[in-house]
Design a protein around this motif. Structure first.
Motif, PDB file in Angstrom:
ATOM      1  N   PHE A 251      37.305   8.178  53.170  1.00  0.00           N
ATOM      2  CA  PHE A 251      36.125   7.946  52.337  1.00  0.00           C
ATOM      3  C   PHE A 251      35.689   6.482  52.393  1.00  0.00           C
ATOM      4  N   ARG A 252      36.646   5.584  52.610  1.00  0.00           N
ATOM      5  CA  ARG A 252      36.304   4.168  52.733  1.00  0.00           C
ATOM      6  C   ARG A 252      35.521   3.902  54.019  1.00  0.00           C
ATOM      7  N   SER A 253      35.801   4.666  55.068  1.00  0.00           N
ATOM      8  CA  SER A 253      35.150   4.433  56.358  1.00  0.00           C
ATOM      9  C   SER A 253      33.830   5.188  56.497  1.00  0.00           C
ATOM     10  N   ALA A 254      33.495   6.040  55.521  1.00  0.00           N
ATOM     11  CA  ALA A 254      32.285   6.867  55.614  1.00  0.00           C
ATOM     12  C   ALA A 254      31.057   6.127  55.086  1.00  0.00           C
ATOM     13  N   ASP A 255      29.883   6.548  55.556  1.00  0.00           N
ATOM     14  CA  ASP A 255      28.618   5.988  55.089  1.00  0.00           C
ATOM     15  C   ASP A 255      27.956   6.881  54.053  1.00  0.00           C
ATOM     16  N   ILE A 256      28.206   8.177  54.144  1.00  0.00           N
ATOM     17  CA  ILE A 256      27.590   9.130  53.234  1.00  0.00           C
ATOM     18  C   ILE A 256      28.563  10.277  52.985  1.00  0.00           C
ATOM     19  N   CYS A 257      28.520  10.813  51.789  1.00  0.00           N
ATOM     20  CA  CYS A 257      29.385  11.937  51.419  1.00  0.00           C
ATOM     21  C   CYS A 257      28.522  13.143  51.063  1.00  0.00           C
ATOM     22  N   VAL A 258      28.719  14.210  51.811  1.00  0.00           N
ATOM     23  CA  VAL A 258      28.048  15.475  51.511  1.00  0.00           C
ATOM     24  C   VAL A 258      29.022  16.349  50.725  1.00  0.00           C
ATOM     25  N   ILE A 259      28.603  16.788  49.552  1.00  0.00           N
ATOM     26  CA  ILE A 259      29.442  17.668  48.727  1.00  0.00           C
ATOM     27  C   ILE A 259      28.846  19.067  48.817  1.00  0.00           C
ATOM     28  N   ASN A 260      29.576  19.944  49.465  1.00  0.00           N
ATOM     29  CA  ASN A 260      29.093  21.281  49.806  1.00  0.00           C
ATOM     30  C   ASN A 260      29.596  22.341  48.814  1.00  0.00           C
ATOM     31  N   LYS A 261      28.951  23.485  48.864  1.00  0.00           N
ATOM     32  CA  LYS A 261      29.315  24.684  48.087  1.00  0.00           C
ATOM     33  C   LYS A 261      29.072  24.514  46.584  1.00  0.00           C
ATOM     34  N   ILE A 262      28.010  23.766  46.223  1.00  0.00           N
ATOM     35  CA  ILE A 262      27.733  23.552  44.806  1.00  0.00           C
ATOM     36  C   ILE A 262      27.289  24.842  44.114  1.00  0.00           C
ATOM     37  N   ASP A 263      26.956  25.869  44.884  1.00  0.00           N
ATOM     38  CA  ASP A 263      26.628  27.159  44.276  1.00  0.00           C
ATOM     39  C   ASP A 263      27.828  27.776  43.572  1.00  0.00           C
ATOM     40  N   LEU A 264      29.030  27.286  43.885  1.00  0.00           N
ATOM     41  CA  LEU A 264      30.254  27.819  43.273  1.00  0.00           C
ATOM     42  C   LEU A 264      30.668  27.049  42.015  1.00  0.00           C
ATOM     43  N   ASN A 283      35.008   3.453  47.801  1.00  0.00           N
ATOM     44  CA  ASN A 283      33.911   2.908  48.602  1.00  0.00           C
ATOM     45  C   ASN A 283      32.653   2.855  47.737  1.00  0.00           C
ATOM     46  N   HIS A 284      32.368   1.684  47.188  1.00  0.00           N
ATOM     47  CA  HIS A 284      31.246   1.590  46.247  1.00  0.00           C
ATOM     48  C   HIS A 284      29.890   1.602  46.947  1.00  0.00           C
ATOM     49  N   HIS A 285      29.883   1.600  48.294  1.00  0.00           N
ATOM     50  CA  HIS A 285      28.621   1.691  49.045  1.00  0.00           C
ATOM     51  C   HIS A 285      28.260   3.142  49.369  1.00  0.00           C
ATOM     52  N   LEU A 286      29.138   4.073  49.051  1.00  0.00           N
ATOM     53  CA  LEU A 286      28.946   5.465  49.454  1.00  0.00           C
ATOM     54  C   LEU A 286      27.767   6.093  48.721  1.00  0.00           C
ATOM     55  N   THR A 287      26.966   6.860  49.458  1.00  0.00           N
ATOM     56  CA  THR A 287      25.886   7.642  48.852  1.00  0.00           C
ATOM     57  C   THR A 287      26.232   9.130  48.976  1.00  0.00           C
ATOM     58  N   PHE A 288      25.591   9.947  48.149  1.00  0.00           N
ATOM     59  CA  PHE A 288      25.973  11.356  48.047  1.00  0.00           C
ATOM     60  C   PHE A 288      24.770  12.274  48.241  1.00  0.00           C
ATOM     61  N   ILE A 289      25.047  13.411  48.858  1.00  0.00           N
ATOM     62  CA  ILE A 289      24.088  14.509  48.918  1.00  0.00           C
ATOM     63  C   ILE A 289      24.828  15.760  48.477  1.00  0.00           C
ATOM     64  N   ASP A 290      24.374  16.372  47.398  1.00  0.00           N
ATOM     65  CA  ASP A 290      24.980  17.611  46.892  1.00  0.00           C
ATOM     66  C   ASP A 290      24.161  18.781  47.407  1.00  0.00           C
ATOM     67  N   LEU A 291      24.831  19.755  47.994  1.00  0.00           N
ATOM     68  CA  LEU A 291      24.089  20.882  48.547  1.00  0.00           C
ATOM     69  C   LEU A 291      24.956  22.129  48.644  1.00  0.00           C
ATOM     70  N   SER A 292      24.291  23.222  48.925  1.00  0.00           N
ATOM     71  CA  SER A 292      24.970  24.474  49.251  1.00  0.00           C
ATOM     72  C   SER A 292      24.394  24.985  50.562  1.00  0.00           C
ATOM     73  N   VAL A 293      25.228  25.022  51.577  1.00  0.00           N
ATOM     74  CA  VAL A 293      24.765  25.562  52.859  1.00  0.00           C
ATOM     75  C   VAL A 293      24.378  27.016  52.693  1.00  0.00           C
ATOM     76  N   LYS A 294      25.118  27.746  51.871  1.00  0.00           N
ATOM     77  CA  LYS A 294      24.868  29.182  51.722  1.00  0.00           C
ATOM     78  C   LYS A 294      23.559  29.475  51.002  1.00  0.00           C
ATOM     79  N   SER A 295      23.319  28.830  49.861  1.00  0.00           N
ATOM     80  CA  SER A 295      22.118  29.127  49.076  1.00  0.00           C
ATOM     81  C   SER A 295      20.913  28.285  49.491  1.00  0.00           C
ATOM     82  N   GLY A 296      21.175  27.148  50.133  1.00  0.00           N
ATOM     83  CA  GLY A 296      20.088  26.253  50.519  1.00  0.00           C
ATOM     84  C   GLY A 296      19.769  25.211  49.476  1.00  0.00           C
ATOM     85  N   GLU A 297      20.396  25.290  48.298  1.00  0.00           N
ATOM     86  CA  GLU A 297      20.149  24.313  47.248  1.00  0.00           C
ATOM     87  C   GLU A 297      20.537  22.906  47.722  1.00  0.00           C
ATOM     88  N   GLY A 298      19.634  21.964  47.580  1.00  0.00           N
ATOM     89  CA  GLY A 298      19.883  20.586  47.967  1.00  0.00           C
ATOM     90  C   GLY A 298      19.799  20.319  49.455  1.00  0.00           C
TER      91      GLY A 298
END
Length: 312
Positions: A251-264, A283-298
């Motif tokens: 997580f320290r080496s990442a630029d962005i964090c995708v959090i998947n399966k938010i439909d659950l 990693n205080h520079h990390l940005t986030f995208i919350d989504l669900s691949v299955k439902s399409g949300e986000g």
């Protein structure tokens, strides 16, 4: 070779191929050797099998010996001397234990190759993304939906990394993108040289997006730069919100964090704000995208970020 975790993937154990093709390792394999002074050279080994039989012979020589006893009588008998002509040298050396750290040299070589990749990507205007996660977080599903949702608005090519099988590459091909599969054998990560060999075969067009799906593992892939422009770490709500604390290097080496399966989320005890808090501690520079691949949300947020990064 990854001496950090002990996994090995010799050159002839790594296969790079497109769906339906024959693996690129045939009877002749190139091997790269790194010398103590840091120089490397590559040569090919032709796998010729010697089916000759090697026999070890014993030669028996009969020698007659006559013995005279105290009473004056004599008798003769023969000794059969068997000679083993195999040479056995046993050296027993007592040495102190020496520990040699070689991770630095391995990573240094990888970093040089990664810079070569990065220069090539920049010259061709290719956005290369390194997608990393634990197994089952939804990397391949994310790629499939990304390819379909873009619908050709942005040319996408994929390098798939996995220890075995062509399963993921077959899925990506069905989704409509050119793909090359890298099977690492016992290796737990992709490295810069594997990616170089794969994109030469893939030959993505100028101005396109190259999505590199790394081997499912949150440890060793964090150490290996592939020449990517951005590293995307993917976690799912089924994994537990403490993943960033358990695997901080990733997580320290990442630029962005995708959090998947938010439909659950309604069905789980996953604490989404807490997961982000833990990730930001690492990693205080990390940005986030919350989504669900299955439902399409986000999912629109992910596509918008991708298009923005590609400069389209």
């Amino acid at each position: 070779m990854c001496d950090t975790c002990g996994c090995t993937q010799p050159d002839d154990a790594v296969t790079i191929r497109k769906p339906g093709s024959v693996p690129d390792h045939g009877l002749e394999h190139g091997h790269t050797h790194t010398h103590a002074n840091g120089t490397t050279h590559t040569h090919a080994h032709d796998h010729a099998h010697d089916h000759g039989h090697q026999h070890e012979h014993e030669h028996s020589h009969g020698h007659g010996h006559t013995h005279t006893h105290a009473d004056g009588t004599t008798h003769t008998h023969e000794h059969d001397h068997a000679h083993d002509h195999g040479h056995q040298n046993t050296h027993d050396h007592a040495h102190g234990t020496h520990s040699i750290t070689i991770e630095t040299d391995i990573l240094q070589k990888n970093n040089l190759l990664a810079e070569r990749n990065r220069g090539w990507f920049e010259a061709k205007g290719i956005l290369a993304l390194n997608l990393v996660s634990s197994p089952g977080s939804g990397k391949t599903s994310l790629l499939e939906r990304t390819i379909r949702e873009l619908g050709g608005r942005l040319p996408v090519s994929v390098i798939e990394g996995d220890q075995q099988t062509m399963n993921d590459a077959d899925r990506i091909q069905k989704a409509g993108a050119p793909v090359v599969q890298v099977n690492t054998g016992n290796g737990c990560h992709l490295d810069a040289d594997m990616v170089h060999r794969a994109f030469r075969d893939l030959n993505p067009p100028d101005g396109s997006v190259l999505l590199i799906e790394n081997v499912g593992n949150l440890v060793c892939p964090s150490l290996f730069d592939l020449g990517e422009a951005k590293r995307v770490v993917i976690m799912s709500v089924t994994e537990g919100e403490d993943k960033p604390l358990k695997y901080p290097n990733m997580f320290r080496s990442a630029d962005i964090c995708v959090i998947n399966k938010i439909d659950l989320l309604p069905y789980l005890d996953f604490d989404l704000p807490k997961a982000k808090e833990y990730a930001l501690q690492v990693n205080h520079h990390l940005t986030f995208i919350d989504l669900s691949v299955k439902s399409g949300e986000g999912f629109d947020g992910w596509l918008a970020w991708l298009i923005e990064q590609a400069g389209k």
